[in-house]
Design a protein around this motif. Structure first.
Motif, PDB file in Angstrom:
ATOM      1  N   MET A   7       0.803  -1.225   0.000  1.00  0.00           N
ATOM      2  CA  MET A   7       0.000   0.000   0.000  1.00  0.00           C
ATOM      3  C   MET A   7       0.838   1.278   0.000  1.00  0.00           C
ATOM      4  SD  MET A   7      -2.876  -1.072  -0.577  1.00  0.00           S
ATOM      5  CE  MET A   7      -3.766   0.474  -0.523  1.00  0.00           C
ATOM      6  N   SER A   8       2.172   1.143   0.135  1.00  0.00           N
ATOM      7  CA  SER A   8       3.008   2.333   0.008  1.00  0.00           C
ATOM      8  C   SER A   8       3.660   2.395  -1.373  1.00  0.00           C
ATOM      9  CB  SER A   8       4.090   2.356   1.092  1.00  0.00           C
ATOM     10  OG  SER A   8       4.984   1.274   0.903  1.00  0.00           O
ATOM     11  N   SER A   9       3.263   1.470  -2.251  1.00  0.00           N
ATOM     12  CA  SER A   9       3.840   1.431  -3.593  1.00  0.00           C
ATOM     13  C   SER A   9       2.736   1.257  -4.622  1.00  0.00           C
ATOM     14  CB  SER A   9       4.846   0.285  -3.701  1.00  0.00           C
ATOM     15  OG  SER A   9       5.389   0.231  -5.009  1.00  0.00           O
ATOM     16  N   TYR A  10       2.730   2.126  -5.622  1.00  0.00           N
ATOM     17  CA  TYR A  10       1.712   2.099  -6.674  1.00  0.00           C
ATOM     18  C   TYR A  10       2.388   2.259  -8.033  1.00  0.00           C
ATOM     19  CZ  TYR A  10      -1.766   2.909  -2.978  1.00  0.00           C
ATOM     20  OH  TYR A  10      -2.555   2.794  -1.861  1.00  0.00           O
ATOM     21  N   ASP A  11       1.643   1.940  -9.066  1.00  0.00           N
ATOM     22  CA  ASP A  11       2.154   2.180 -10.415  1.00  0.00           C
ATOM     23  C   ASP A  11       2.249   3.685 -10.673  1.00  0.00           C
ATOM     24  OD1 ASP A  11       2.202  -0.547 -10.881  1.00  0.00           O
ATOM     25  OD2 ASP A  11       0.186  -0.565 -11.757  1.00  0.00           O
ATOM     26  N   GLY A  32      -5.926  -0.779 -15.887  1.00  0.00           N
ATOM     27  CA  GLY A  32      -5.296  -1.846 -15.126  1.00  0.00           C
ATOM     28  C   GLY A  32      -4.147  -1.455 -14.230  1.00  0.00           C
ATOM     29  N   HIS A  33      -3.910  -0.173 -14.059  1.00  0.00           N
ATOM     30  CA  HIS A  33      -2.796   0.276 -13.223  1.00  0.00           C
ATOM     31  C   HIS A  33      -3.268   0.590 -11.802  1.00  0.00           C
ATOM     32  CE1 HIS A  33      -0.308   0.483 -16.808  1.00  0.00           C
ATOM     33  NE2 HIS A  33      -1.299   1.134 -17.402  1.00  0.00           N
ATOM     34  N   GLN A  34      -2.402   0.347 -10.844  1.00  0.00           N
ATOM     35  CA  GLN A  34      -2.696   0.684  -9.458  1.00  0.00           C
ATOM     36  C   GLN A  34      -2.314   2.141  -9.225  1.00  0.00           C
ATOM     37  OE1 GLN A  34      -4.232  -1.278  -7.196  1.00  0.00           O
ATOM     38  NE2 GLN A  34      -4.461  -2.816  -8.799  1.00  0.00           N
ATOM     39  N   VAL A  35      -3.302   2.944  -8.848  1.00  0.00           N
ATOM     40  CA  VAL A  35      -3.127   4.397  -8.779  1.00  0.00           C
ATOM     41  C   VAL A  35      -3.507   4.929  -7.403  1.00  0.00           C
ATOM     42  CG1 VAL A  35      -3.765   6.609  -9.828  1.00  0.00           C
ATOM     43  CG2 VAL A  35      -3.699   4.537 -11.237  1.00  0.00           C
ATOM     44  N   ALA A  36      -2.743   5.901  -6.922  1.00  0.00           N
ATOM     45  CA  ALA A  36      -3.080   6.609  -5.681  1.00  0.00           C
ATOM     46  C   ALA A  36      -3.077   8.110  -5.946  1.00  0.00           C
ATOM     47  CB  ALA A  36      -2.092   6.269  -4.575  1.00  0.00           C
ATOM     48  N   VAL A  37      -4.106   8.784  -5.440  1.00  0.00           N
ATOM     49  CA  VAL A  37      -4.243  10.237  -5.591  1.00  0.00           C
ATOM     50  C   VAL A  37      -4.121  10.875  -4.207  1.00  0.00           C
ATOM     51  CG1 VAL A  37      -5.711  12.119  -6.427  1.00  0.00           C
ATOM     52  CG2 VAL A  37      -5.837   9.864  -7.526  1.00  0.00           C
ATOM     53  N   PHE A  38      -3.402  11.987  -4.124  1.00  0.00           N
ATOM     54  CA  PHE A  38      -3.169  12.660  -2.843  1.00  0.00           C
ATOM     55  C   PHE A  38      -3.702  14.090  -2.916  1.00  0.00           C
ATOM     56  CE2 PHE A  38      -0.193   9.290  -3.415  1.00  0.00           C
ATOM     57  CZ  PHE A  38      -0.131   8.675  -2.173  1.00  0.00           C
ATOM     58  N   GLU A  39      -4.583  14.420  -1.983  1.00  0.00           N
ATOM     59  CA  GLU A  39      -5.264  15.708  -1.996  1.00  0.00           C
ATOM     60  C   GLU A  39      -5.231  16.314  -0.595  1.00  0.00           C
ATOM     61  OE1 GLU A  39      -7.159  19.058  -2.448  1.00  0.00           O
ATOM     62  OE2 GLU A  39      -6.720  17.823  -4.215  1.00  0.00           O
ATOM     63  N   LYS A 279       5.935   4.291 -10.101  1.00  0.00           N
ATOM     64  CA  LYS A 279       6.683   4.179 -11.354  1.00  0.00           C
ATOM     65  C   LYS A 279       6.487   5.416 -12.230  1.00  0.00           C
ATOM     66  CE  LYS A 279       6.423  -0.873 -11.383  1.00  0.00           C
ATOM     67  NZ  LYS A 279       5.671  -0.998 -10.114  1.00  0.00           N
ATOM     68  N   TRP A 280       5.414   6.160 -11.945  1.00  0.00           N
ATOM     69  CA  TRP A 280       5.168   7.414 -12.670  1.00  0.00           C
ATOM     70  C   TRP A 280       4.467   8.378 -11.716  1.00  0.00           C
ATOM     71  CZ3 TRP A 280       6.683   7.253 -17.872  1.00  0.00           C
ATOM     72  CH2 TRP A 280       6.608   8.491 -18.532  1.00  0.00           C
ATOM     73  N   ILE A 281       4.825   9.653 -11.809  1.00  0.00           N
ATOM     74  CA  ILE A 281       4.197  10.685 -10.974  1.00  0.00           C
ATOM     75  C   ILE A 281       3.476  11.664 -11.892  1.00  0.00           C
ATOM     76  CG2 ILE A 281       4.544  12.343  -9.097  1.00  0.00           C
ATOM     77  CD1 ILE A 281       5.661   9.518  -8.516  1.00  0.00           C
ATOM     78  N   ILE A 282       2.233  11.981 -11.535  1.00  0.00           N
ATOM     79  CA  ILE A 282       1.450  12.995 -12.248  1.00  0.00           C
ATOM     80  C   ILE A 282       1.182  14.133 -11.275  1.00  0.00           C
ATOM     81  CG2 ILE A 282      -0.739  13.530 -13.367  1.00  0.00           C
ATOM     82  CD1 ILE A 282      -0.962  10.589 -14.158  1.00  0.00           C
ATOM     83  N   SER A 283       1.486  15.356 -11.680  1.00  0.00           N
ATOM     84  CA  SER A 283       1.169  16.510 -10.841  1.00  0.00           C
ATOM     85  C   SER A 283       0.009  17.296 -11.439  1.00  0.00           C
ATOM     86  CB  SER A 283       2.371  17.436 -10.671  1.00  0.00           C
ATOM     87  OG  SER A 283       1.999  18.551  -9.869  1.00  0.00           O
ATOM     88  N   LEU A 507       7.244  -0.699 -19.174  1.00  0.00           N
ATOM     89  CA  LEU A 507       8.067  -0.727 -17.964  1.00  0.00           C
ATOM     90  C   LEU A 507       7.769  -1.919 -17.059  1.00  0.00           C
ATOM     91  CD1 LEU A 507       8.197   3.025 -16.843  1.00  0.00           C
ATOM     92  CD2 LEU A 507      10.138   1.608 -17.488  1.00  0.00           C
ATOM     93  N   ILE A 508       6.455  -2.229 -16.907  1.00  0.00           N
ATOM     94  CA  ILE A 508       6.086  -3.273 -15.948  1.00  0.00           C
ATOM     95  C   ILE A 508       5.585  -4.530 -16.638  1.00  0.00           C
ATOM     96  CG2 ILE A 508       5.618  -1.636 -14.108  1.00  0.00           C
ATOM     97  CD1 ILE A 508       2.728  -1.717 -14.667  1.00  0.00           C
TER      98      ILE A 508
END
Length: 510
Positions: A7-11, A32-39, A279-283, A507-508
């Motif tokens: 849970m501390s690692s996402y795609d 199909g990617h595991q994604v986490a959003v931070f707000e 593995k990728w960061i979106i801002s 990549l994965i």
């Protein structure tokens, strides 16, 4: 067998739950990617959100209308790919908007032929010119359909664009006023036709033609809609898609650092001290926040930072949110969106707003009770009066700021009472949101609502790219291509998600 997730690692990690970030996350989740959003805020959505107030009032922060929500149209396609078109309920607006012009109330028709007839009646000397303008608007729409057709290869579009999209190419280098003046001479007609320029942040003399005419086509050729439940319904639907596909939306989780190693983005750190790998960061934050607050100076090329710091930032907004005890129709407020014109010249109007001379400037009222009577859980009416604004008009000193808020609130109440006598007696809840309010809740510089100003020089391929100099870091939202507004932000997120998917798949090994 389902992949075991740390849970501390996402795609993919997404910084900011605005529409751009949520659309990117939802699309990637569906792929199909595991994604986490931070707000950092308590609700997802950024400007696409609601907020509650005592008495069970629910206020929509920003949504007035959307176009392109019919099958095959751009917003429909974006929301379908993100998995929410079947989760939201578009409500057809009665009219795109209403205007009080020279003291007379004029309702703008939805149907373009009816609108053309209205304009020809108001400006008979421009009858033939208006006919040609509308003919070319229809042609421009066909060009847009060609350019958006996913079945046509990209190379074919590039090769045929000069023949099949000449207006699109020509208008991309022109302001809204420059395009209008190719057809009509009457300055009042240009002002009347472009009255919704505040929705895009600049008067027609400065506003890129694409940022005016693309949504115009959406309104008049594809229908004008509100979303039942307000902007929050969109954000909540996107959040649900992410969660149902194994992702997570972390609210009250402020990102304090984008972690960089060996020239690439590898994770984020939150204010709570938590570290997440990706593995990728979106801002979805502004480039100013992304590169000046969340990263060390040496981690990004100096010329890149200097480049976006030179760009003009668009305006913010001031809005008076009002909760009423009674139906505003009792006081003859029966329109969904209405613009009161004090100054016909949009350049002067813009300057008045820039200088804080609100009494001379135009303003609008959105009657959310007419748009969606069930928006507030208590069933009581909500209305909002608004105008574009600039943070320089609002003092940083707390006492001076409070005084300014009281003055502007009283001014707007006086305008409301003047047009709808007795309505102020029905007010139960009121709250003024200023550019400083917008800055506080979104962390956008100057409380900007459209990202960078949507000038010709900052539109299209001239707008900040979503790709950044840092490997495995992308930008989405109003600051990037294609631009601001709901459609622009959603398109940025969904489009970038497709590109990231192709790279992540390699990549994965998916």
């Amino acid at each position: 067998m389902r992949r075991k997730i740390n849970m501390s690692s996402y795609d993919v990690l997404v910084v900011g739950a605005g529409i751009g970030g949520l659309c990117a996350a939802a699309r990637l989740s569906k792929l199909g990617h595991q994604v986490a959003v931070f707000e950092h805020h308590v609700r997802p959505g950024g400007y696409a959100t609601n907020f509650p107030r005592p008495g069970k009032y629910e206020f929509d922060v920003s949504l007035h209308a959307m176009g392109s929500l019919n099958e095959g149209e751009i917003c429909y396609e974006i929301f379908s790919k993100c998995g929410i078109m079947n989760r939201i309920t578009p409500v057809t607006k009665e009219h795109p908007y209403t205007v009080v012009w020279e003291g007379k109330k004029i309702t703008i028709p939805q149907n373009p032929e009816d609108y053309l007839a209205l304009l020809q009646d108001l400006f008979p000397q421009e009858k033939e010119s208006l006919t040609q303008l509308f003919a070319d608007l229809y042609a421009f729409n066909k060009e847009m359909q060609f350019l958006q057709d996913a079945s046509i290869p990209k190379l074919e579009k590039q090769e045929q664009s000069l023949i099949k999209a000449p207006l699109f190419i020509q208008w991309s280098q022109m302001t809204t006023a420059e395009v209008m003046k190719q057809y009509v001479k009457d300055e009042e007609l240009i002002s009347f036709f472009t009255l919704l320029w505040p929705y895009y942040g600049l008067p027609p003399q400065k506003l890129s033609a694409h940022y005016f005419f693309v949504p115009w086509l959406g309104y008049h050729l594809e229908g004008t809609y509100y979303i039942k439940g307000g902007a929050q319904a969109i954000a909540d639907a996107l959040t649900a898609v992410i969660q149902e596909h194994g992702g997570k939306v972390y609210l009250r989780h402020e990102v304090t650092e984008i972690i960089v190693a060996d020239g690439r983005a590898t994770g984020i750190k939150t204010k709570k001290g938590e570290i997440f790998e990706g593995k990728w960061i979106i801002s979805n934050a502004s480039p100013h926040m992304t590169f000046s607050k969340l990263m060390r100076e040496e981690e990004i090329d100096t010329s890149y930072r200097e480049g976006y710091e030179k760009l003009e930032i668009g305006p913010s907004v001031t809005q008076l949110y009002l909760g009423l005890k009674e139906d505003p129709a009792k006081y003859h407020l029966v329109d969904e969106d209405i613009v009161f014109v004090k100054e016909k010249d949009p350049s002067k109007d813009y300057q008045y707003l820039k200088n804080g001379d609100y009494q001379k400037a135009n303003f609008g009222i959105t009657n959310y009770y007419k748009l969606d009577p069930e928006l507030s859980p208590n069933g009581k009416p909500v209305i909002v009066t608004a105008f574009i604004d600039f943070i320089e008009n609002w003092p940083e000193d707390k006492a001076a700021y409070k005084k300014r808020k009281e003055e502007v609130t009283q001014y707007l109440l006086s305008q409301l009472e003047a047009h709808y006598p007795g309505i102020t007696r029905s007010i139960e809840v009121l709250e003024l949101g200023t550019p400083r309010t917008m800055q506080k809740y979104t962390k956008n510089p100057a409380g900007a609502v459209y990202g960078f100003a949507q000038t010709v020089e900052q539109s299209g391929l001239h707008r900040l790219a979503r790709k950044t100099p840092l490997d495995q870091l992308s930008l989405v939202g109003a600051w990037t291509r294609p631009g601001g507004g709901y459609q622009g932000a959603a398109a940025s997120g969904a489009s970038e998600a497709e590109k990231i998917h192709k790279k992540l798949s390699h990549l994965i090994g998916k």
